[in-house]
Scaffold this motif. Sequence first.
Motif, PDB file in Angstrom:
ATOM      1  N   GLY A  41      -4.608  -9.573  31.767  1.00 53.61           N
ATOM      2  CA  GLY A  41      -5.244  -9.085  32.748  1.00 53.61           C
ATOM      3  C   GLY A  41      -5.957 -10.131  33.401  1.00 53.61           C
ATOM      4  N   GLY A  42      -5.569 -11.219  33.322  1.00 47.24           N
ATOM      5  CA  GLY A  42      -6.370 -12.569  33.906  1.00 47.24           C
ATOM      6  C   GLY A  42      -6.028 -12.209  35.699  1.00 47.24           C
ATOM      7  N   GLN A  43      -6.907 -12.583  36.191  1.00 47.08           N
ATOM      8  CA  GLN A  43      -7.114 -12.414  37.682  1.00 47.08           C
ATOM      9  C   GLN A  43      -5.968 -13.232  38.513  1.00 47.08           C
ATOM     10  N   VAL A  44      -5.825 -14.440  38.088  1.00 50.14           N
ATOM     11  CA  VAL A  44      -5.113 -15.404  38.702  1.00 50.14           C
ATOM     12  C   VAL A  44      -3.591 -15.772  37.879  1.00 50.14           C
ATOM     13  N   THR A  45      -2.501 -15.539  38.157  1.00 50.28           N
ATOM     14  CA  THR A  45      -1.145 -15.758  37.540  1.00 50.28           C
ATOM     15  C   THR A  45      -0.472 -16.634  38.273  1.00 50.28           C
ATOM     16  N   VAL A  46       0.107 -17.637  37.681  1.00 48.55           N
ATOM     17  CA  VAL A  46       1.178 -18.342  38.082  1.00 48.55           C
ATOM     18  C   VAL A  46       2.680 -18.075  37.521  1.00 48.55           C
ATOM     19  N   LEU A  68      -0.521 -15.818  42.186  1.00 49.56           N
ATOM     20  CA  LEU A  68      -1.083 -14.638  42.335  1.00 49.56           C
ATOM     21  C   LEU A  68      -2.432 -14.516  42.108  1.00 49.56           C
ATOM     22  N   ALA A  69      -3.253 -13.906  42.887  1.00 45.75           N
ATOM     23  CA  ALA A  69      -4.797 -13.989  42.839  1.00 45.75           C
ATOM     24  C   ALA A  69      -5.098 -12.556  43.088  1.00 45.75           C
ATOM     25  N   GLY A  70      -5.794 -11.878  42.192  1.00 47.08           N
ATOM     26  CA  GLY A  70      -6.150 -10.342  42.235  1.00 47.08           C
ATOM     27  C   GLY A  70      -4.800  -9.675  42.568  1.00 47.08           C
ATOM     28  N   ASP A  71      -4.854  -8.902  43.517  1.00 48.25           N
ATOM     29  CA  ASP A  71      -3.453  -7.990  43.968  1.00 48.25           C
ATOM     30  C   ASP A  71      -2.728  -8.704  44.986  1.00 48.25           C
ATOM     31  N   ARG A  72      -3.060 -10.032  45.363  1.00 53.04           N
ATOM     32  CA  ARG A  72      -2.386 -10.587  46.610  1.00 53.04           C
ATOM     33  C   ARG A  72      -1.636 -11.994  45.865  1.00 53.04           C
ATOM     34  N   VAL A  88      -6.479 -19.689  34.295  1.00 50.08           N
ATOM     35  CA  VAL A  88      -5.014 -19.378  35.053  1.00 50.08           C
ATOM     36  C   VAL A  88      -4.189 -18.985  34.002  1.00 50.08           C
ATOM     37  N   THR A  89      -3.700 -17.534  34.233  1.00 52.61           N
ATOM     38  CA  THR A  89      -2.291 -17.292  33.347  1.00 52.61           C
ATOM     39  C   THR A  89      -0.969 -17.810  33.909  1.00 52.61           C
ATOM     40  N   VAL A  90      -0.471 -18.700  33.017  1.00 56.73           N
ATOM     41  CA  VAL A  90       0.866 -19.224  33.578  1.00 56.73           C
ATOM     42  C   VAL A  90       1.983 -18.559  32.775  1.00 56.73           C
ATOM     43  N   VAL A  91       3.240 -17.983  33.424  1.00 53.31           N
ATOM     44  CA  VAL A  91       4.274 -17.125  33.138  1.00 53.31           C
ATOM     45  C   VAL A  91       5.470 -18.194  33.471  1.00 53.31           C
ATOM     46  N   ASP A  92       6.210 -18.681  32.515  1.00 51.90           N
ATOM     47  CA  ASP A  92       7.226 -19.343  33.006  1.00 51.90           C
ATOM     48  C   ASP A  92       8.581 -18.298  33.159  1.00 51.90           C
ATOM     49  N   VAL A  93       8.898 -18.542  34.441  1.00 53.18           N
ATOM     50  CA  VAL A  93      10.143 -17.433  34.759  1.00 53.18           C
ATOM     51  C   VAL A  93      11.297 -18.202  35.073  1.00 53.18           C
ATOM     52  N   HIS A  94      11.562 -19.514  34.769  1.00 53.99           N
ATOM     53  CA  HIS A  94      12.545 -20.557  34.825  1.00 53.99           C
ATOM     54  C   HIS A  94      13.912 -19.647  34.638  1.00 53.99           C
ATOM     55  N   GLY A  95      15.047 -19.678  35.383  1.00 51.59           N
ATOM     56  CA  GLY A  95      16.152 -18.939  35.019  1.00 51.59           C
ATOM     57  C   GLY A  95      16.239 -17.355  35.432  1.00 51.59           C
ATOM     58  N   LYS A  96      15.150 -16.798  35.937  1.00 49.97           N
ATOM     59  CA  LYS A  96      14.770 -15.635  36.572  1.00 49.97           C
ATOM     60  C   LYS A  96      14.722 -15.620  37.801  1.00 49.97           C
ATOM     61  N   TYR A  97      14.778 -14.434  38.217  1.00 50.11           N
ATOM     62  CA  TYR A  97      14.852 -13.955  39.908  1.00 50.11           C
ATOM     63  C   TYR A  97      13.652 -13.086  40.234  1.00 50.11           C
ATOM     64  N   VAL A  98      12.798 -13.859  41.308  1.00 49.04           N
ATOM     65  CA  VAL A  98      11.593 -12.942  41.558  1.00 49.04           C
ATOM     66  C   VAL A  98      11.826 -12.290  42.778  1.00 49.04           C
ATOM     67  N   LEU A  99      11.635 -10.980  42.986  1.00 45.69           N
ATOM     68  CA  LEU A  99      11.943 -10.322  44.155  1.00 45.69           C
ATOM     69  C   LEU A  99      10.629  -9.391  44.636  1.00 45.69           C
ATOM     70  N   ALA A 475      10.516  -8.132  33.871  1.00 47.52           N
ATOM     71  CA  ALA A 475       8.985  -7.932  34.072  1.00 47.52           C
ATOM     72  C   ALA A 475       8.699  -7.374  35.465  1.00 47.52           C
ATOM     73  N   VAL A 476       7.687  -6.769  35.543  1.00 52.32           N
ATOM     74  CA  VAL A 476       7.221  -6.098  36.883  1.00 52.32           C
ATOM     75  C   VAL A 476       5.879  -6.564  36.730  1.00 52.32           C
ATOM     76  N   VAL A 477       5.435  -6.784  38.260  1.00 51.24           N
ATOM     77  CA  VAL A 477       4.189  -7.273  38.534  1.00 51.24           C
ATOM     78  C   VAL A 477       3.585  -6.039  39.563  1.00 51.24           C
ATOM     79  N   SER A 478       2.686  -5.553  39.143  1.00 53.68           N
ATOM     80  CA  SER A 478       1.878  -4.281  39.831  1.00 53.68           C
ATOM     81  C   SER A 478       0.462  -4.733  40.281  1.00 53.68           C
ATOM     82  N   ARG A 479       0.298  -4.874  41.286  1.00 52.54           N
ATOM     83  CA  ARG A 479      -1.240  -5.097  41.830  1.00 52.54           C
ATOM     84  C   ARG A 479      -1.823  -6.445  41.189  1.00 52.54           C
ATOM     85  N   GLY A 480      -0.933  -7.612  41.039  1.00 53.28           N
ATOM     86  CA  GLY A 480      -1.240  -8.593  40.412  1.00 53.28           C
ATOM     87  C   GLY A 480      -0.892  -8.594  38.762  1.00 53.28           C
ATOM     88  N   ARG A 481      -0.822  -7.424  38.427  1.00 53.07           N
ATOM     89  CA  ARG A 481      -0.670  -7.539  36.767  1.00 53.07           C
ATOM     90  C   ARG A 481       0.593  -7.695  36.303  1.00 53.07           C
TER      91      ARG A 481
END
Length: 502
Positions: A41-46, A68-72, A88-99, A475-481
């Motif tokens: 639920g952190g508001q800033v995600t990397v 990402l900050a909030g829903d932007r 800051v919430t850091v998520v390693d997405v190395h090797g994955k594709y962000v669309l 994974a899915v990101v919705s409104r920054g979550r």
Amino acid sequence: MLSWLGRGVGVAAGVGITASVDSAMATTGAGARVDPELDRGGQVTVLANGTVLDGTGAAPWPDTTVVLAGDRIVAVGRYPLRDLPDGVTVVDVHGKYVLPGLWDTHTHGGWLLDTFAPLHLANGVTGVREMVGPPGMEEVRELLNSGQVPGPRMVLASELVDGPHSAWGGGDTGAGVIEAGTPTEGRAAVQRAHEMGADFVKVYSYLAPDVYDAIATEAARLDIWFAGHIPAQVTAQDAIRSGQHTLEHQYGIYLSTATDREDRYRRLREVFADPDRAGEWAETMGQLEMDSVRRHDRRQAEELFALMRRHGTWYSPTLGVERTARLPGEDLLADSRLLDLLERYIQPTMREQWLANARARLNRPPEQNARMREYVAAQARLTGAAAGSGVPIIAGTDCWIPFVFPGFSMHDELALLVQAGLTPMRALQAATRDAARCVGWGEQSGTVTPGKLADLLILRQNPLEDIRHTTTIDAVVSRGRYISSREREAMLAEAETAAQQD
């Protein structure tokens, strides 16, 4: 200071990720939390070091980080991750594709929030265009768009506006259908849609030409789009010139490009003019449309496509539902994947209705099945020709029609678009950048660029190599979550439990 090595869009050149995140946290007031497994639920995600397919048509960006900050989305670029502030919430997405998150531009059933919303979201569909808006759907749209209920953002149609003898029943406006038999009633329907806050007016097949013209004129006066079926008595050329925003299901396209189209429309008008034959129009329309495939004039089609380009008309082929609606019952009932989805995610009463629909198509004559397959193949060819001609294409499923499932069927639609001749990139754009533009959200959705809404889809495999890889959802990101694989599974399980209740 860390160098900004990204796109330079939305964040000034020379600004480092630390400064970007500091600014984002100052804006959002994020608290201290780093471990993404402990705090979603952190508001800033990397999202660190993934390959970004940004939806603009640019080549993939490997080793790219999205902030990402909030829903932007506030930053997209390449830089080392060090000296990040707390919170800051850091998520390693190395090797994955962000669309970008996907848009389904033709949906139904949005009021079923305990199944509709999670099924879309778990499949990476973060925005929908709901194609019928009975009274009360404005509240559903508000629940979704405000984030009070997790689910896709919603663009909402008016009540369905049709002519007398509509296939969807009488003129009770509480039922979600308005029958407009005169130009005055057509204008009133547009006014009602505008007053109720619909995002656009949904037009349908039985509207008479003079009523349709009145709807188009009133929609222009009130500055509201109208979209939907091309009415059976209206040519595609006239619909485009009238300003219809999207043409759904390809209805009327083959009819309008037949070498003998004048004779075909004359026969349709004869059916409509005879009150004793009011129930025949749908069958007559379907027969004339399918027969028109063999009278198709490519020159007329190119002229039609040029007209669509000039008027900015969007082509919504809905290939999946057109195919599913015509498959032999034996094919549907032998498809283990469809039957599994049916058993798990569709309520018992509706499930039986869908099965009855399939059983009604059992033991059809072989020549009828061959005719249906010919028409489905022709629709795919026409979609490919339209795309090749530069007509803007959008991806929609018509979910909640039998055997068309929220979320899951969007991935089938993308595969069918590629089979029809679109590149994987163009198919993805039909559900991201172009879809967002079509529904009026292009300034805030549809690409992975700073300033856009933080609605994203993260895949394990590259969909540009094989469009079917859109189903490899990590994974899915919705409104920054950030919604992890585990959370997605829980979401699907909850939808399955809800679907077992009538």
